[in-house]
Write a protein that holds these residues in place. Structure first.
Motif, PDB file in Angstrom:
ATOM      1  N   LEU A 239      47.248  80.451  87.886  1.00  0.00           N
ATOM      2  CA  LEU A 239      46.530  80.109  86.666  1.00  0.00           C
ATOM      3  C   LEU A 239      47.136  78.840  86.103  1.00  0.00           C
ATOM      4  CD1 LEU A 239      44.692  80.586  84.166  1.00  0.00           C
ATOM      5  CD2 LEU A 239      46.520  82.075  83.269  1.00  0.00           C
ATOM      6  N   ILE A 240      46.300  77.835  85.846  1.00  0.00           N
ATOM      7  CA  ILE A 240      46.765  76.582  85.260  1.00  0.00           C
ATOM      8  C   ILE A 240      46.175  76.452  83.866  1.00  0.00           C
ATOM      9  CG2 ILE A 240      46.826  74.074  85.467  1.00  0.00           C
ATOM     10  CD1 ILE A 240      46.701  74.375  88.483  1.00  0.00           C
ATOM     11  N   ASN A 241      47.034  76.623  82.868  1.00  0.00           N
ATOM     12  CA  ASN A 241      46.632  76.522  81.461  1.00  0.00           C
ATOM     13  C   ASN A 241      46.664  75.053  81.049  1.00  0.00           C
ATOM     14  OD1 ASN A 241      46.334  79.332  81.011  1.00  0.00           O
ATOM     15  ND2 ASN A 241      48.548  79.566  80.773  1.00  0.00           N
ATOM     16  N   ASN A 242      45.575  74.357  81.311  1.00  0.00           N
ATOM     17  CA  ASN A 242      45.522  72.907  81.148  1.00  0.00           C
ATOM     18  C   ASN A 242      44.764  72.435  79.920  1.00  0.00           C
ATOM     19  OD1 ASN A 242      45.146  69.927  82.246  1.00  0.00           O
ATOM     20  ND2 ASN A 242      43.083  70.752  81.901  1.00  0.00           N
ATOM     21  N   ALA A 243      43.709  73.120  79.533  1.00  0.00           N
ATOM     22  CA  ALA A 243      42.802  72.611  78.495  1.00  0.00           C
ATOM     23  C   ALA A 243      43.526  72.405  77.177  1.00  0.00           C
ATOM     24  CB  ALA A 243      41.634  73.575  78.304  1.00  0.00           C
ATOM     25  N   GLY A 244      43.015  71.472  76.382  1.00  0.00           N
ATOM     26  CA  GLY A 244      43.629  71.266  75.078  1.00  0.00           C
ATOM     27  C   GLY A 244      42.868  70.279  74.221  1.00  0.00           C
ATOM     28  N   VAL A 245      43.208  70.275  72.939  1.00  0.00           N
ATOM     29  CA  VAL A 245      42.693  69.284  71.996  1.00  0.00           C
ATOM     30  C   VAL A 245      43.897  68.613  71.350  1.00  0.00           C
ATOM     31  CG1 VAL A 245      40.511  70.443  71.551  1.00  0.00           C
ATOM     32  CG2 VAL A 245      42.507  71.045  70.176  1.00  0.00           C
ATOM     33  N   MET A 246      43.700  67.376  70.873  1.00  0.00           N
ATOM     34  CA  MET A 246      44.825  66.608  70.351  1.00  0.00           C
ATOM     35  C   MET A 246      44.486  65.936  69.032  1.00  0.00           C
ATOM     36  SD  MET A 246      46.995  63.485  72.121  1.00  0.00           S
ATOM     37  CE  MET A 246      45.753  62.221  71.808  1.00  0.00           C
ATOM     38  N   ALA A 247      45.306  66.216  68.019  1.00  0.00           N
ATOM     39  CA  ALA A 247      45.291  65.496  66.740  1.00  0.00           C
ATOM     40  C   ALA A 247      43.912  65.452  66.090  1.00  0.00           C
ATOM     41  CB  ALA A 247      45.836  64.079  66.930  1.00  0.00           C
ATOM     42  N   VAL A 248      43.197  66.567  66.144  1.00  0.00           N
ATOM     43  CA  VAL A 248      41.869  66.622  65.531  1.00  0.00           C
ATOM     44  C   VAL A 248      41.998  66.935  64.039  1.00  0.00           C
ATOM     45  CG1 VAL A 248      40.724  67.325  67.670  1.00  0.00           C
ATOM     46  CG2 VAL A 248      41.639  69.075  66.124  1.00  0.00           C
ATOM     47  N   PRO A 249      40.975  66.616  63.250  1.00  0.00           N
ATOM     48  CA  PRO A 249      40.994  67.006  61.832  1.00  0.00           C
ATOM     49  C   PRO A 249      41.091  68.521  61.695  1.00  0.00           C
ATOM     50  CG  PRO A 249      39.220  65.446  62.283  1.00  0.00           C
ATOM     51  CD  PRO A 249      39.757  65.872  63.616  1.00  0.00           C
ATOM     52  N   LEU A 250      41.439  68.968  60.496  1.00  0.00           N
ATOM     53  CA  LEU A 250      41.577  70.402  60.273  1.00  0.00           C
ATOM     54  C   LEU A 250      40.262  71.112  60.524  1.00  0.00           C
ATOM     55  CD1 LEU A 250      43.210  72.854  59.406  1.00  0.00           C
ATOM     56  CD2 LEU A 250      42.621  72.316  57.030  1.00  0.00           C
ATOM     57  N   ARG A 251      40.279  71.975  61.529  1.00  0.00           N
ATOM     58  CA  ARG A 251      39.128  72.802  61.873  1.00  0.00           C
ATOM     59  C   ARG A 251      39.654  74.162  62.265  1.00  0.00           C
ATOM     60  NH1 ARG A 251      37.102  68.076  65.201  1.00  0.00           N
ATOM     61  NH2 ARG A 251      35.696  66.917  63.837  1.00  0.00           N
ATOM     62  N   ARG A 252      38.755  75.138  62.274  1.00  0.00           N
ATOM     63  CA  ARG A 252      39.123  76.510  62.604  1.00  0.00           C
ATOM     64  C   ARG A 252      38.384  76.962  63.860  1.00  0.00           C
ATOM     65  NH1 ARG A 252      43.687  77.614  59.825  1.00  0.00           N
ATOM     66  NH2 ARG A 252      43.571  76.520  57.819  1.00  0.00           N
ATOM     67  N   THR A 253      39.053  77.789  64.637  1.00  0.00           N
ATOM     68  CA  THR A 253      38.393  78.403  65.787  1.00  0.00           C
ATOM     69  C   THR A 253      37.466  79.511  65.308  1.00  0.00           C
ATOM     70  OG1 THR A 253      40.030  80.149  66.129  1.00  0.00           O
ATOM     71  CG2 THR A 253      40.514  77.990  67.104  1.00  0.00           C
ATOM     72  N   ALA A 254      36.755  80.106  66.244  1.00  0.00           N
ATOM     73  CA  ALA A 254      35.854  81.207  65.911  1.00  0.00           C
ATOM     74  C   ALA A 254      36.605  82.373  65.273  1.00  0.00           C
ATOM     75  CB  ALA A 254      35.121  81.677  67.165  1.00  0.00           C
ATOM     76  N   ASP A 255      37.898  82.474  65.546  1.00  0.00           N
ATOM     77  CA  ASP A 255      38.706  83.572  65.022  1.00  0.00           C
ATOM     78  C   ASP A 255      39.522  83.162  63.811  1.00  0.00           C
ATOM     79  OD1 ASP A 255      38.290  85.650  67.327  1.00  0.00           O
ATOM     80  OD2 ASP A 255      38.717  83.734  68.291  1.00  0.00           O
ATOM     81  N   GLY A 256      39.289  81.951  63.294  1.00  0.00           N
ATOM     82  CA  GLY A 256      39.955  81.501  62.086  1.00  0.00           C
ATOM     83  C   GLY A 256      41.293  80.824  62.295  1.00  0.00           C
ATOM     84  N   PHE A 257      41.689  80.557  63.534  1.00  0.00           N
ATOM     85  CA  PHE A 257      42.953  79.883  63.799  1.00  0.00           C
ATOM     86  C   PHE A 257      42.786  78.377  63.613  1.00  0.00           C
ATOM     87  CE2 PHE A 257      43.171  83.307  67.300  1.00  0.00           C
ATOM     88  CZ  PHE A 257      43.577  84.275  66.393  1.00  0.00           C
ATOM     89  N   GLU A 258      43.872  77.703  63.205  1.00  0.00           N
ATOM     90  CA  GLU A 258      43.844  76.240  63.233  1.00  0.00           C
ATOM     91  C   GLU A 258      43.516  75.811  64.658  1.00  0.00           C
ATOM     92  OE1 GLU A 258      45.000  72.486  64.317  1.00  0.00           O
ATOM     93  OE2 GLU A 258      46.546  74.009  64.680  1.00  0.00           O
ATOM     94  N   MET A 259      42.648  74.812  64.811  1.00  0.00           N
ATOM     95  CA  MET A 259      42.044  74.511  66.103  1.00  0.00           C
ATOM     96  C   MET A 259      43.060  74.191  67.198  1.00  0.00           C
ATOM     97  SD  MET A 259      39.237  74.364  67.817  1.00  0.00           S
ATOM     98  CE  MET A 259      37.948  74.354  66.547  1.00  0.00           C
ATOM     99  N   GLN A 260      44.126  73.473  66.866  1.00  0.00           N
ATOM    100  CA  GLN A 260      45.046  73.057  67.927  1.00  0.00           C
ATOM    101  C   GLN A 260      45.939  74.201  68.404  1.00  0.00           C
ATOM    102  OE1 GLN A 260      46.272  68.723  67.772  1.00  0.00           O
ATOM    103  NE2 GLN A 260      45.963  69.122  65.576  1.00  0.00           N
TER     104      GLN A 260
END
Length: 296
Positions: free
Chosen positions: A92-113
């Motif tokens: 399993l390669i855990n590669n995906a990611g986001v970088m330095a985005v504005p404050l946003r929330r995931t579907a579960d309410g977590f900070e996006m990064q």
């Protein structure tokens, strides 16, 4: 270590890899190299159409499955779908990611990064671990050095949000997770290895999504000093395929300041080796994700 390239990947025939974020950038290059070495590759992508464009060039050994790491329901559906296929995962390669985005929330309410880069991968690893036979490779960044884990406000609900510090926190979390995962695998007598990698300064679309003034500067300098994504993917590929890699090893570019070059084993900062913080982050991640993994 002699200069190591994708040509040095051992034959991967009959081995299966799951690569998150394989629809573009480092993930796409990782998938291409693995497929070129004979592996079966599952491209785990939020953007399935772009994933299919990549897979079209990889032959019959590539398949695309939807995975949105910013939505734990999607993570659970991906894991269940893989279980239904009765397919064993070698790596399993855990590669995906986001970088330095504005404050946003995931579907579960977590900070996006922290939600995408760490918690989504934490949940995915927990749900797939009993199907993994060889390795888990988690992609971090040199930016882990600016990170600090705030266990009381992991999701930036009380602190004033800083997109770069939030990114650093998520990348530090990746390393704390990778090292703690290895400690727990060892304690449970598992032969599965957990490793980490970072791509140095690589030219990918990640740099073009920060939506900030600093991001505009990064956009300008990246084509000048950044190495191609296919080179940036080499540390991950080394960690995922090379024989003799060390459990809990961290691999990055071998050039000056680890910005570019072929892979070598590198060091991470002291915070990444704090076992108390790692354990507490693990327990918090279990609560937030509703998953359990390798309990003491």
């Amino acid at each position: 270590m002699a200069a190591w390239t994708a040509k040095d990947i051992p034959d991967q025939t009959d081995r299966t890899f799951v690569v998150t974020g394989a629809n573009s950038g480092l993930g796409a290059e990782t998938a291409r190299a693995l497929a070129g070495a004979g592996a079966r590759v599952v491209l785990a992508c939020r953007d399935v159409d772009k994933g299919k464009e990549v897979a079209a060039d990889l032959g019959d050994n590539a398949q695309v499955r939807r995975l949105d790491l910013a939505d734990l329901t999607s993570v659970r559906e991906f894991a269940a779908d893989l279980a239904d296929s009765h397919e064993t995962v070698d790596v399993l390669i855990n590669n995906a990611g986001v970088m330095a985005v504005p404050l946003r929330r995931t579907a579960d309410g977590f900070e996006m990064q922290i939600g995408t880069n760490h918690l989504g991968h934490f949940a995915l690893t927990a749900l797939l671990l009993d199907r993994i036979s060889d390795r888990v490779v988690t992609v971090s960044s040199t930016m882990h050095r600016i990170g600090k884990i705030d266990l009381d406000d992991l999701n930036w609900e009380r602190r004033r949000y800083d997109r770069w510090l939030a990114y650093g926190q998520s990348k530090l979390a990746n390393l704390l997770f990778a090292y703690e995962l290895q400690r727990r695998l060892t304690a449970h007598g598992s032969t599965v290895r957990s490793l980490a990698a970072h791509p140095g300064y690589s030219s990918t679309n990640l740099q073009y999504r920060s939506e900030s003034l600093q991001g505009k500067v990064v956009e300008f300098v990246t084509p000048i000093i950044g190495q191609p994504a296919r080179t940036g993917a080499l540390p991950t590929l080394y960690a995922a395929t090379a024989p003799g890699v060390e459990a809990a090893g961290f691999y990055g570019p071998g050039g000056p300041f680890e910005l570019r070059g072929t892979p070598k084993q590198v060091r991470s900062n002291g915070r990444s080796h704090d076992e108390t913080v790692a354990r507490e982050l693990w327990e918090l991640s279990e609560r937030l994700c509703g998953t359990e993994m390798l309990r003491p």
